[in-house]
Design an enzyme around this catalytic site. Sequence first.
Site, PDB file in Angstrom:
ATOM      1  N   HIS A  64       0.951  -0.639   0.223  1.00  0.00           N
ATOM      2  CA  HIS A  64       0.090  -0.417   0.141  1.00  0.00           C
ATOM      3  C   HIS A  64       0.665   1.255   0.087  1.00  0.00           C
ATOM      4  CE1 HIS A  64      -3.701  -2.175   0.217  1.00  0.00           C
ATOM      5  NE2 HIS A  64      -2.800  -2.990   1.145  1.00  0.00           N
ATOM      6  N   GLY A  69      -6.314   3.920   4.099  1.00  0.00           N
ATOM      7  CA  GLY A  69      -7.348   4.172   5.500  1.00  0.00           C
ATOM      8  C   GLY A  69      -7.173   2.969   6.614  1.00  0.00           C
ATOM      9  N   THR A 100      -8.851  -1.490   1.741  1.00  0.00           N
ATOM     10  CA  THR A 100     -10.321  -0.903   2.268  1.00  0.00           C
ATOM     11  C   THR A 100     -10.424   0.907   1.707  1.00  0.00           C
ATOM     12  OG1 THR A 100     -10.152  -2.118   3.783  1.00  0.00           O
ATOM     13  CG2 THR A 100     -11.708  -1.019   3.984  1.00  0.00           C
ATOM     14  N   TYR A 131     -10.540  -2.740  -2.573  1.00  0.00           N
ATOM     15  CA  TYR A 131     -11.968  -3.403  -2.605  1.00  0.00           C
ATOM     16  C   TYR A 131     -12.659  -3.693  -2.990  1.00  0.00           C
ATOM     17  CZ  TYR A 131      -9.019  -4.506   2.468  1.00  0.00           C
ATOM     18  OH  TYR A 131      -8.320  -5.058   2.797  1.00  0.00           O
ATOM     19  N   ARG A 164     -15.694  -6.938   5.167  1.00  0.00           N
ATOM     20  CA  ARG A 164     -15.599  -5.620   4.229  1.00  0.00           C
ATOM     21  C   ARG A 164     -15.817  -5.306   2.727  1.00  0.00           C
ATOM     22  NH1 ARG A 164      -9.723  -4.979   6.666  1.00  0.00           N
ATOM     23  NH2 ARG A 164      -9.666  -7.490   6.502  1.00  0.00           N
ATOM     24  N   HIS A 225      -3.240 -13.680   1.160  1.00  0.00           N
ATOM     25  CA  HIS A 225      -4.096 -13.625   2.941  1.00  0.00           C
ATOM     26  C   HIS A 225      -3.826 -15.028   3.217  1.00  0.00           C
ATOM     27  CE1 HIS A 225      -3.494  -9.985   2.892  1.00  0.00           C
ATOM     28  NE2 HIS A 225      -4.510  -9.659   2.437  1.00  0.00           N
ATOM     29  N   ARG A 228      -4.640 -16.720   6.636  1.00  0.00           N
ATOM     30  CA  ARG A 228      -4.562 -16.479   7.699  1.00  0.00           C
ATOM     31  C   ARG A 228      -5.072 -17.658   8.750  1.00  0.00           C
ATOM     32  NH1 ARG A 228      -7.297 -11.604   7.364  1.00  0.00           N
ATOM     33  NH2 ARG A 228      -7.460 -10.548   4.837  1.00  0.00           N
ATOM     34  N   ASP A 286       2.459  -6.866   2.260  1.00  0.00           N
ATOM     35  CA  ASP A 286       1.378  -6.078   2.663  1.00  0.00           C
ATOM     36  C   ASP A 286       1.740  -5.036   3.077  1.00  0.00           C
ATOM     37  OD1 ASP A 286      -1.316  -5.596   2.487  1.00  0.00           O
ATOM     38  OD2 ASP A 286      -2.348  -6.461   4.367  1.00  0.00           O
ATOM     39  N   SER A 290      -3.321  -1.586   7.068  1.00  0.00           N
ATOM     40  CA  SER A 290      -3.344  -1.730   8.081  1.00  0.00           C
ATOM     41  C   SER A 290      -3.643  -3.120   8.743  1.00  0.00           C
ATOM     42  CB  SER A 290      -4.637  -1.273   8.477  1.00  0.00           C
ATOM     43  OG  SER A 290      -5.875  -1.591   7.523  1.00  0.00           O
TER      44      SER A 290
END
Length: 390
Positions: A64, A69, A100, A131, A164, A225, A228, A286, A290
């Site tokens: 990013h 955000g 996001t 997203y 999200r 991801h 996870r 990543d 966040s």
Amino acid sequence: MSQITLIKNAEVFAPRSLGRCDVLVAGDRVAKIDQHLTLPESVGQVVDADGAWLMPGLVDTLVHISGGGGEGGFGSRTPELDVRDAIAAGVTTVVGALGTDATTRTLNELFGKAKALEAQGITCFMQTGSYQVPVNTLTGSVRSDIMLVDNIIGVGELAISDHRSSHPSRDELIRIAADARVAGLLSGKGGVISVHVGDGSGRLQPLFDVVEHSEIPISQFYPTHMNRNTSLLEHGVEFARAGGFIDFTTSTTEEILASGEMRASQALAMALEQGAPVDQLTFSSDAQGSLTNFCDLGELRDMEVGAIASLFDEFRSAVQREKVEIPRALQVVTSNPARALGLKRKGQVAAGRDADLILVDPQRFQITHVMAKGRWQLFDRQPQTAERSD
């Protein structure tokens, strides 16, 4: 005059092991790999690697770069990437994406930051979209963005199986993938959809459904991801065995690990044990994203910021802790991600490829030198030309 550099006496991992070799760089490309190479007197620079490992610069397919955000409100917005952090981590190619927040973080900002990183010495591509569906674009369509904007190579980070996301339908995914695929074919780019996969029960099923009900090949989707939890990892192994690429995220926190996530290096070892082809596995950092830890009710517990340094850290951990052979672990952060996104000149040490190279001290397993596009950005652990962004 083109810059010429001869790196001698290196243990070359291309990423496959080539043994002790010399590497000649002319301009921004690797010109030759052989033994006992020489340069005429007063021509170019000769660097004695003295047995250091010479490897391709790392390829990070999810960063990013313009910041993100934060899901903790405006006060938790994450900072943009500093080029010196990428260089110190051995990352010479990054792919920027929104996440996001595609409202206060825009594609215009992403484009500007990508161009700034290029000017500061590394290679930077970007994805259109975020997203959300419908996909936000620069030119008005996915196809035009990929075909007309030089550094846009695909769509991402499109979210599925996450609270999200926009919960795209199968038909919406098919249409986006078809537009990206045709644009990639016409422009000579990858046209791949980079997919954020949350911890929802659907896992990768939306992608399997698209492949089953359309002519879109599984390689058109690049889910990330996948470490996870063990359930998602198992679904990812199935995806990889069917011919798709899957990506493990190297940035994490102790709190997220405690909730069931695995370190990328551990997930790599597990995927290999379960029969996933190593050629279909990748890591990405990543970085600047966040790192959120939500409770079962979807409320944010805590948040940290992803670090680009985690990419090399997890590569090293895969070798040292998980006992994955260097060439296999290395391809996960170099040649595999380059192939996944269609970056044909990246990820390998070979004649004609971009001169993106790192030297690693084999005793300390630490990066000492970084060359990007044929120029030293880090030399004997000292920064050379990159300036810190404000």
